[in-house]
Structure formats: structure tokens, C-alpha cells
Design a protein around this motif. Sequence first.
Motif, PDB file in Angstrom:
ATOM      1  N   ALA A 121       0.834  -1.210   0.000  1.00 45.50           N
ATOM      2  CA  ALA A 121       0.000   0.000   0.000  1.00 45.50           C
ATOM      3  C   ALA A 121       0.866   1.256   0.000  1.00 45.50           C
ATOM      4  CB  ALA A 121      -0.923  -0.009   1.228  1.00 45.50           C
ATOM      5  N   LEU A 122       1.928   1.239   0.795  1.00 41.21           N
ATOM      6  CA  LEU A 122       2.760   2.447   0.912  1.00 41.21           C
ATOM      7  C   LEU A 122       3.546   2.699  -0.370  1.00 41.21           C
ATOM      8  CD1 LEU A 122       3.943   1.934   4.611  1.00 41.21           C
ATOM      9  CD2 LEU A 122       2.158   3.487   3.762  1.00 41.21           C
ATOM     10  N   VAL A 123       3.966   1.638  -1.042  1.00 41.98           N
ATOM     11  CA  VAL A 123       4.623   1.815  -2.344  1.00 41.98           C
ATOM     12  C   VAL A 123       3.623   2.430  -3.333  1.00 41.98           C
ATOM     13  CG1 VAL A 123       5.577   0.584  -4.337  1.00 41.98           C
ATOM     14  CG2 VAL A 123       6.373   0.018  -2.028  1.00 41.98           C
ATOM     15  N   CYS A 124       2.397   1.953  -3.314  1.00 40.08           N
ATOM     16  CA  CYS A 124       1.366   2.533  -4.195  1.00 40.08           C
ATOM     17  C   CYS A 124       1.158   4.018  -3.867  1.00 40.08           C
ATOM     18  CB  CYS A 124       0.047   1.776  -4.048  1.00 40.08           C
ATOM     19  SG  CYS A 124       0.060   0.120  -4.774  1.00 40.08           S
ATOM     20  N   LEU A 125       1.174   4.358  -2.593  1.00 40.92           N
ATOM     21  CA  LEU A 125       0.996   5.769  -2.219  1.00 40.92           C
ATOM     22  C   LEU A 125       2.163   6.625  -2.694  1.00 40.92           C
ATOM     23  CD1 LEU A 125      -1.434   4.732  -0.585  1.00 40.92           C
ATOM     24  CD2 LEU A 125      -0.802   6.354   1.199  1.00 40.92           C
ATOM     25  N   SER A 260      11.464   0.094  -8.331  1.00 41.64           N
ATOM     26  CA  SER A 260      12.916  -0.117  -8.290  1.00 41.64           C
ATOM     27  C   SER A 260      13.524   0.488  -7.037  1.00 41.64           C
ATOM     28  CB  SER A 260      13.588   0.532  -9.504  1.00 41.64           C
ATOM     29  OG  SER A 260      13.302  -0.187 -10.659  1.00 41.64           O
ATOM     30  N   GLU A 261      13.178   1.727  -6.783  1.00 41.28           N
ATOM     31  CA  GLU A 261      13.774   2.411  -5.633  1.00 41.28           C
ATOM     32  C   GLU A 261      13.398   1.750  -4.316  1.00 41.28           C
ATOM     33  OE1 GLU A 261      13.197   6.701  -5.753  1.00 41.28           O
ATOM     34  OE2 GLU A 261      13.226   6.595  -7.939  1.00 41.28           O
ATOM     35  N   ALA A 262      12.234   1.111  -4.296  1.00 45.74           N
ATOM     36  CA  ALA A 262      11.798   0.427  -3.070  1.00 45.74           C
ATOM     37  C   ALA A 262      12.344  -1.000  -3.005  1.00 45.74           C
ATOM     38  CB  ALA A 262      10.281   0.428  -2.986  1.00 45.74           C
ATOM     39  N   GLY A 263      13.157  -1.376  -3.991  1.00 47.99           N
ATOM     40  CA  GLY A 263      13.802  -2.691  -3.955  1.00 47.99           C
ATOM     41  C   GLY A 263      12.988  -3.797  -4.598  1.00 47.99           C
ATOM     42  N   PHE A 264      11.979  -3.434  -5.382  1.00 51.26           N
ATOM     43  CA  PHE A 264      11.160  -4.443  -6.049  1.00 51.26           C
ATOM     44  C   PHE A 264      11.437  -4.451  -7.546  1.00 51.26           C
ATOM     45  CE2 PHE A 264       8.843  -3.289  -2.181  1.00 51.26           C
ATOM     46  CZ  PHE A 264       8.733  -4.542  -1.612  1.00 51.26           C
ATOM     47  N   PRO A 266      10.876  -3.732 -11.156  1.00 49.59           N
ATOM     48  CA  PRO A 266      10.048  -2.750 -11.873  1.00 49.59           C
ATOM     49  C   PRO A 266       9.071  -3.405 -12.840  1.00 49.59           C
ATOM     50  CG  PRO A 266      12.310  -2.698 -12.682  1.00 49.59           C
ATOM     51  CD  PRO A 266      12.312  -3.562 -11.451  1.00 49.59           C
ATOM     52  N   ASN A 267       9.388  -4.634 -13.263  1.00 46.52           N
ATOM     53  CA  ASN A 267       8.509  -5.294 -14.233  1.00 46.52           C
ATOM     54  C   ASN A 267       7.169  -5.713 -13.632  1.00 46.52           C
ATOM     55  OD1 ASN A 267      10.423  -4.982 -16.258  1.00 46.52           O
ATOM     56  ND2 ASN A 267      11.494  -6.836 -15.596  1.00 46.52           N
ATOM     57  N   LEU A 268       6.956  -5.400 -12.367  1.00 41.60           N
ATOM     58  CA  LEU A 268       5.631  -5.597 -11.786  1.00 41.60           C
ATOM     59  C   LEU A 268       4.606  -4.674 -12.445  1.00 41.60           C
ATOM     60  CD1 LEU A 268       6.649  -5.985  -8.043  1.00 41.60           C
ATOM     61  CD2 LEU A 268       5.513  -7.723  -9.446  1.00 41.60           C
ATOM     62  N   VAL A 269       5.059  -3.608 -13.071  1.00 46.28           N
ATOM     63  CA  VAL A 269       4.145  -2.745 -13.846  1.00 46.28           C
ATOM     64  C   VAL A 269       4.749  -2.523 -15.224  1.00 46.28           C
ATOM     65  CG1 VAL A 269       2.960  -0.527 -13.998  1.00 46.28           C
ATOM     66  CG2 VAL A 269       3.240  -1.618 -11.769  1.00 46.28           C
ATOM     67  N   CYS A 270       4.053  -2.949 -16.252  1.00 43.64           N
ATOM     68  CA  CYS A 270       4.552  -2.794 -17.622  1.00 43.64           C
ATOM     69  C   CYS A 270       3.471  -2.223 -18.526  1.00 43.64           C
ATOM     70  CB  CYS A 270       5.016  -4.145 -18.182  1.00 43.64           C
ATOM     71  SG  CYS A 270       6.559  -4.740 -17.448  1.00 43.64           S
ATOM     72  N   LEU A 271       3.944  -1.704 -19.646  1.00 42.24           N
ATOM     73  CA  LEU A 271       3.052  -1.123 -20.649  1.00 42.24           C
ATOM     74  C   LEU A 271       2.957  -2.071 -21.845  1.00 42.24           C
ATOM     75  CD1 LEU A 271       1.603   1.695 -21.334  1.00 42.24           C
ATOM     76  CD2 LEU A 271       3.594   2.102 -22.808  1.00 42.24           C
ATOM     77  N   ALA A 272       1.757  -2.209 -22.386  1.00 45.04           N
ATOM     78  CA  ALA A 272       1.575  -2.961 -23.630  1.00 45.04           C
ATOM     79  C   ALA A 272       0.933  -2.024 -24.648  1.00 45.04           C
ATOM     80  CB  ALA A 272       0.709  -4.196 -23.406  1.00 45.04           C
ATOM     81  N   ALA A 273       1.784  -1.242 -25.305  1.00 49.61           N
ATOM     82  CA  ALA A 273       1.279  -0.380 -26.386  1.00 49.61           C
ATOM     83  C   ALA A 273       1.149  -1.239 -27.638  1.00 49.61           C
ATOM     84  CB  ALA A 273       2.226   0.786 -26.620  1.00 49.61           C
ATOM     85  N   GLU A 274       0.187  -0.889 -28.479  1.00 45.95           N
ATOM     86  CA  GLU A 274      -0.032  -1.759 -29.637  1.00 45.95           C
ATOM     87  C   GLU A 274       0.169  -1.012 -30.946  1.00 45.95           C
ATOM     88  OE1 GLU A 274      -4.137  -3.210 -29.582  1.00 45.95           O
ATOM     89  OE2 GLU A 274      -4.644  -1.426 -28.419  1.00 45.95           O
ATOM     90  N   ARG A 275       0.430  -1.782 -31.987  1.00 48.30           N
ATOM     91  CA  ARG A 275       0.551  -1.193 -33.318  1.00 48.30           C
ATOM     92  C   ARG A 275      -0.869  -0.939 -33.858  1.00 48.30           C
ATOM     93  NH1 ARG A 275       4.790  -5.372 -33.964  1.00 48.30           N
ATOM     94  NH2 ARG A 275       6.719  -4.321 -33.389  1.00 48.30           N
TER      95      ARG A 275
END
Lengths: 566, 566
Positions: A121-125, A260-264, A266-275
Motif C-alpha cells: 500500500a505504501l509503495v502505491c501511495l 525499483s527504488e523500493a527494492g522491487f 520494476p517489471n511488476l508494472v509494464c506497458l503494452a502499447a499496440e501497433r
Amino acid sequence: MAAELSPQLLSEKHRPTLDQALDAVRTRAYWSPHPEHPKAYGDGGAPGSLSAAEGKAAFDAVLHTRLDLGQPGTDGWTGGEVSPYGPELGVEYPHADLDVLLPAMRAGMAAWREAGPETRALVCLEILSRISARTHEFGHAVMHTSGQAFMMAFQAGGPHAQDRGLEAVTYAYEEQIRTPRTADWSKPQGKRDPLQLHKSFIAAGRGIALLIGCNTFPTWNGYPGLFASLATGNPVLVKPHPRAVLPLALTVQVARDVLSEAGFDPNLVCLAAERPGEGIAKTLAVRPEIRIIDYTGSTAFGDWLEANARQAQVYTEKAGVNTIVVDSTDDYRGMLANLAFSLSLYSGQMCTTPQNLLIPRDGITTDAGDKTYDEVAGDIAASVTGLLGDDARANALLGALVNPEVKARLEAAAGLGEIALASREVPNPEFPDAVVRTPLVVKLDGTKPDDGAAYLSECFGPVAFAVAVDSTADAVELLRRTIRDKGAMTVGAYTTSPDVERAVEDVCLEESAQLSLNLTGGVYVNQTAAFSDFHGSGGNPAANSALCDGAFVSNRFRMVEVRRQA
Amino acid sequence: MAAELSPQLLSEKHRPTLDQALDAVRTRAYWSPHPEHPKAYGDGGAPGSLSAAEGKAAFDAVLHTRLDLGQPGTDGWTGGEVSPYGPELGVEYPHADLDVLLPAMRAGMAAWREAGPETRALVCLEILSRISARTHEFGHAVMHTSGQAFMMAFQAGGPHAQDRGLEAVTYAYEEQIRTPRTADWSKPQGKRDPLQLHKSFIAAGRGIALLIGCNTFPTWNGYPGLFASLATGNPVLVKPHPRAVLPLALTVQVARDVLSEAGFDPNLVCLAAERPGEGIAKTLAVRPEIRIIDYTGSTAFGDWLEANARQAQVYTEKAGVNTIVVDSTDDYRGMLANLAFSLSLYSGQMCTTPQNLLIPRDGITTDAGDKTYDEVAGDIAASVTGLLGDDARANALLGALVNPEVKARLEAAAGLGEIALASREVPNPEFPDAVVRTPLVVKLDGTKPDDGAAYLSECFGPVAFAVAVDSTADAVELLRRTIRDKGAMTVGAYTTSPDVERAVEDVCLEESAQLSLNLTGGVYVNQTAAFSDFHGSGGNPAANSALCDGAFVSNRFRMVEVRRQA
């Protein structure tokens, strides 16, 4: 490597906010940690936040660049957003090889689970607070993807979206801590020794969550699902609407930095942009790795997701037909002004904008005397005309039509019946290519089947129908049928009669719709406030979930118990 | 007419119990208001409760009678239950014309909604407390429909079922009161007057809930859904398994009495007994009036419900394959005794009974020395034989096979591989027609595809497989595959290695399964305690919900908001 954002630092920064949010959702009193006023940012405002000028500069700086998120499996670049105000954004986003990206997203899940509900929760905040600091920048990004006027994009795409994200984190946190982390269990056995067990309870995410973003409110409609899933231990893959990538891409970038900064990972959140034309939502939605889907958009695709993405928990917000029952009022001017604003805001391109105004054929009683159906329709039209008479004010309220389909629908709607108010083309001196239109109001007859075909389907955009009904009782029955068959995000009613009020309330309770009664001041039926108002009910065809309640978060994780003999 | 059961009386009687239950689900410590000991009922026991003799007499008195529930739309009578112990029950139940019954069930919904969460919870507690007083009677009813031995039918069908019902009421109540009944909202507007709204929040049930009962645990598996739906404002239609009508019909009778006495419409709870072969579950499941379905039974019908009853919230518990990983132990005798009991209880006819015992081909280390695969399989067999050597004890533990399909499956399983323990026919002197069988243990090879076809499907009944695996690591991987593909209500493991413990735990966290580690005493993997243990996880194919958590209750109602300008 020690994390730059330690749990202790996160707790010092954000635990008080979380506690206030927990309190707010219990009292439903007004509360927000995210200022609505543009001057609250920059020098003298929130520490580290970008001022209006800095936010604009940051937005300008990202245009015509490649936004490299450092994601695994990037196999090319895609982009092509064009602002509803005209300019090409020219931002390129990573295109992902899903067979590389999806496994990489799962890699950090165990550590994220082990971090526990509070740290998540605190990372989300922290993510939300960094987004908040860049509210001006996000405001421009939302404006130039949704077509909202800047002030609305700033508020609805900034603090209001952040509020809804925080609200989701708050519910997610509270839901997970209903069960203690450990428990000792001792069952008496009469004269024998008690049975004793040591139990652990771990909130475990379900798997990768897919957020399918929408064109009109990329952050406001996206943040609840994104943060609810992340806070409950799930990696989140963000698939923006191809016309509204930037606000969510920036969000993903911030989230990756903070993780990343919190030690986790970063690929826990990714973008899927499409063509262009790739349509990856349909492919992604049925991948076995995808266990949660949040979607805002058309009923057709929402229904398809609910029927086909059976491996996932699916949360949808779809089309609906919002109704206002006009029975009587003791503040006729207030009612007209309130309705005019509701119909005009963002050219009616809100899922909460009223569409059908049900008005008794024989007229209504008001504090300004009895008014015939024609008078009421005409006065609403006049009120809209008055509100939008000044072009600058009209531009600031209406924004631009988000896409050519809305314009086409508006033009076609003019042929549906007698016109109470024609739509006007408003020039925009700053953005000459913006398509800006005032609302069209068409008179329809509630007893004519042909008219029913029009008013019983969603006509998304600046179109309202003044529907003549035989009586208020008929209006209430048409309201019931509309909610039941077509769904509704909002219902409004104007009445001085306790009986009518009760009848409308009963319909809303029975058909599960959110009701606003006799709004004549500065609160509008299409606006809801996080921590206090529910957005949608989740109980009628317009949406299968509400923002935000226990049901929106409780099935995004499962409580896994490990018990050992003590 | 004043209600006999006033809110005040209900509160005095039951509010303390509700408060204790709220506390118990938060601490997960041992607690139950429903005594397990038969002598706790009758004279000197719970006030007004039936003693053993009185309960038996009450059960006998209902046999060969017509149970007239006074339901609307009764168009005939149906029955035909035959006890797995032999006797015909001869009870006749009302058969309903659904086109009359369903509308009648909705009639009382508004008053039930207006009563609010607390009164609904307290009415449910009164129903449960009256059922509790008749626990002996219900014990016989469960015994003679499920085939459970009396003591198990008494406990699992009585206090344990009542506990699960109360747990569901507790979660339902807490979920509904997360939002206050009313709130005043005031948003500052700088120098202008604040925006002010008065808001009401009403928990509104979704519509008629359908409970589809099962044969083996009519009350234990039925009460959570029944009470969760009723407590959240929904009428409940109870459709029992045709072979296990009586326990749920008596439940409906009690609920109707209590509802009436409390001033509510008794038709909020109705019975839908069916004629032989009528298959009304499939018809009912897709009726538009049915908005919630709880189901325990086959995967085929559960999957069908999830795919087809799209107008309803569907909660299913289906087939699964429960696994025990046997790696090592420091209490070999305790492990054998614990497993023998788990395999034997109710002839393995529990959704939580272990089926696959994964044992390394090269044997395991124990406090009694190293044991080969053959020795472990043989010692488990011997332990079962020892436990069930005495026919009276065997009858008391095993109960009777619930139906001929289980017997046929047991007989066929004997041909699947080398037999480690043959099933024995146990005579029952009191009920000579009862089909009583000890567990069969078959040796299978975890690397042979043919064997996989056997151990990777549920073989419901007294059948266990001693599956030889190449290593503990392979056992853990097979465990993962089994949970992911086939589902599991329970997982057990025996190991002295922290690494193995961690590996099994990780699989259970990742695949969402409830784990019991190193049980060697008087707690068994197939037993869970309400208020502390979760039954199922809701995160693997064996069930889409857990008993009981927030997700089990939060979508049975919707929070409808009515806001008015203040």
C-alpha cells in the motif's frame, strides 16, 4: 543493495495518509490529499511539485520522443497519438513480445507478495504522490488524448484520478488485513490436551492483471483497477487505448521507478502499447497468465470479455443510459442551470452524463409556475445556450470531441426528432483543428416505439433527449426498464413530492442504480467524489463493479493458509 | 400486528454472539457457540434443546409424513429419499410452480432490505439457534441422507455447519456496515459556501438466491451460501439434492417460522424440491429472477453454471485432486495414524480427503529409520487396517457409501494398479443394507502416463493412490501441476526439511491452495474450523470461492447511494 525507499521511510511519508483514507471511506465525509487548485502546485505549493509552467514544459519535452521504459521483450516501437485538439503527439512507446514480457512480469511476484499488504500500500501511495507532484504535466497529457478542456483534464485526470487510485489502495489494504498474518489456535478437548495449531495467512495475488484503458478518462478510469491489483500483490500490464497512451505510459514509468527504488522488480508494472489495428486486448485477455482484467469501454467488448476471459476476474464498465426524471421542483432556475452544466461538461462524453430527460407531457409544477413539456424542453435549451454563449467559456466547459465517431453520432442524432436545441460549432482560437460542439437536445415521445429505439440506446456524446411521457408514474416505469435493460451509471430526479421521491428511490434500490435527488447547486449528477460517492453500482448492465467497494478488491487476491501442528 | 420477535428481543438474545463472531474472524482463534458434544443438548444442556432421545423421536416423527411448508404455488408433492443405510424416509415435500413461487419470493424483499444489516443478521442468528437446539434431529436427518455415521453427521451436519452459517452471517454483516447508513458531505470552496450533500447508503440485495445443495454435506455446504445471501437482503430458494432433501427442508421450515415471527415474509426462504429426473437446477439457474447461485457438486455442472448462468453471481465448489507430499518426518507413527484417519473418515467422501500420496521412489527418512516407497505404502495400509480392524469402530468412522456410483468407482479403482490395501466390506448389524467399505490404496507410478490418467482425476470415495515419484522435487512439481490443472481443496505435506517446506509453501501460494504441514496429532487435513480456517481458496479449479471471506459475501448485495442537496 539497500532500497532507497525503505519501509520505514515509506511509512513515515505515507502511513498518515493511508490512515486518513481508511477513516474517510468509513465516514464518507469529504476528504482528499490531492489539491484541486492549479496554484497548489509548484513554488509555495506541494513540495517538489511542478508548477503550471514546469508541468507544461515537462509535457512539451516528452512530445516527439521515444519513451523507453526499459521493459524486457521490447521488439520495436509504436505510437501515433493525435490530440483531439489537432497536434500529433509523436511519442513512441515500446512494443512488447508478450512471450518474453509476461514471464518477466511474474518474476517479481514472490517478493511483492512477501512484502505484505502495508508495504504494498505504501509503495502505491509513493507512486500516487509522485504522479500528484506532476499533476500539471499529466493534465496536459490527459487533455491532449481525451479532448477534455485543460481545467477538467487537470482535475479529473489529476487529483480526482489520484483520489480514486488511493481509494482502491485503501480498500485493498483493509481487505487484506481483515485476516491476521498469524494465529495460534487452541481447541479444548475436555480432560485431554487441547488441539493446537499455528496458522499463517498470506494474501497472495492471483497473477498478472490486465488494465485495458479508455480514451476519455485514461487515468480516472484506469487507476482504480491498476492500484487495486498492484496493492493486492499482482503485477499489472497496462494496455492503454491507442488514442490515449501517454497518461498511462507516464504512470507506468513512475510506477517502475518507485518499485525499483523500493527494492522491487520494476517489471511488476509494464506497458503494452499496440501497433495500429493490432487489437492485442483480445489476445491478452485470454492468455492463461492474465488472471484479472479491468476494462472501460463498449458493451460489446465488455460482454465479450465477461463471456470469454473465463480464466480471469473481469471488472467492466460499459455503456448505459442515464436518466433524469423531471416531476416538479421548488427551484426551477437551479434545476435548469444544474442540468445545463451536466449536459455540457466535456461535451457529454462522460459515462455519467444524463441522456434521457423524462418530462410529463402535461407539464410540471415549479416555483416559477406550471410549465408545459415544451416550456421545460425550451427552458433547458435556453439554459444551455446561456451557459455556452461565450466561446471562451464554451471551450473551457466543452473540451473537444474525442474522436470522429462522436461527431458522426451527434450529426446523425439531429435527424431523430424535433430539435429543441441545435448543436453549435464553437471555434477554438488556440487549436483551430479541435472539433468543439455544444449539446444537441432532441424531443422524443416516450410512447412511440420508433423513438424508443433512439432513447433506449446509449448515444455517447453531446446529445440529450427530452422524452415526453404520459405521467410521472410512466417516467418511473420507463426509468426502471431503462436501468434493467440498458444499465445506468447515474440517475437523477427532480420532485417536490415525497411519493415520487420514494417511487424513484425504490426503483433505484430494486434495479441497483446511484441516485441524485434535486441537485440545483454546484454538485452535478455526473460527478462523484472518491472516498464518499460510489461510481456505478455494479448491479445493473452498465458495470459489473462499483468504484470502490469491498467487492472491487476482495477477489483480486486469495488468502492462503498454512497450518502447522503447534 | 407486533412481531413476536422484536428487534430488541433479537438483539438481547444474539448481539453478544454476533460480537464474539466478529472478534473470532479477526483473531482466527478457536471459538464456537455451538457445542460439539451430544450431551450438551437436552436437559441440563442448551435451554430448549432436544436431547438425544428427543431428537431421535423428532426425526422418527417426520418420517412418512408430508412436510407442508405453506409455500405459494405448491402444485403437488414429491419425495422418495432412501437412506444410504437402507430405510426409505418417505417424506413428501411441496413441488412448486416456479411462475407463482418466484414472484411471491420477491414480495418481501423491500421490507427485508429496509430492516437493515443488523436486524437481518440477528434474524439469521435466531434461525441458527433454533436449528442448533434441534441438532440431534438434524444429525439423524444428515446421517440418513448423506450416509455419514451418526457422530459425524451430528457434528459436521450440526455445530460445524451452524458455525459456517454463522461465519457467513458475520462476514455479511461486517461487509454491509463498512459504509455508514448516512453521511453529511461538505466540500470547502474557498471563500464561497461549501458544497453540501446529505447521503444515504442502502445495502440492497441482488434478487433471488438459489442454493443448489449436495448429497454428502447438505447443511455444511449449504449454510454458508444460504445465510450469506439471506443476511445481505436476498430471498433464498433452496434446491436440495434429490437424495438429501430432509436436512434442508427442515432448515427452510425453521427459517420460515422465524421470519414470520419477526414480522417478515416467510417466502423469503422457500424450498424447491423436484420430481425424479426433473433437473430443475438447470432451469432455475438461468431464470432472470435468480441473481445468485451457490453450488457444490460436479465440475461438469459447476462449469456449466459459471458459463451459462450469466445473470447471476455464481459460487461453486467442484471436484479437485487433493495431494499429500510425503518427504520425511520426525514422527512416522504419528504421520501414519493421521493419514489413516484422514483416508478413512466418511469413507473418503469428503471434498477435502487426500487422494494422492506422493512418495519418493527411493524412500524417505523418518525417526523410525529410512523407509522405502514400498514400506511407506505398506505401513499406511497397515495403519488403516489397524484403525478399522474393529467393525464397530469401522462403522463409526466410515459411515455408508452415499450412492451406488461411489461403490462402482471403488470397484473399478481396484483394477488401476497394484493394490497396497484392498477395500474390505464391513457389515453393519443395525443397518444390514448399508454399503460400508474401507479405503482402497492403489500403487501408481508418477512417471507413467497411464497412471497419470488415474491419479490426475478425482476418484471420489474411499480410494487413495500411493504415487511413486522420482524425487521430492518431482513431487512438488506434480503438486503444482495437480493444483493448477485439477484444483485442490486441501494440500498436506510431511517434511523435516525447511527447503522442502518452503518449496511446498511456494507452490501453494502461487497456485492458491490451503496447506497443512506435518499433521501427526488430532487435527486432520480434511477438517477445517469455521472462524479460523478457510475452506478452499477460491483460487484454483476446485472452487471459485472460499468459506468464508469478504469475496464470498461482498457481491451478494450492492450499495445504493441516494444523495440530496443539503
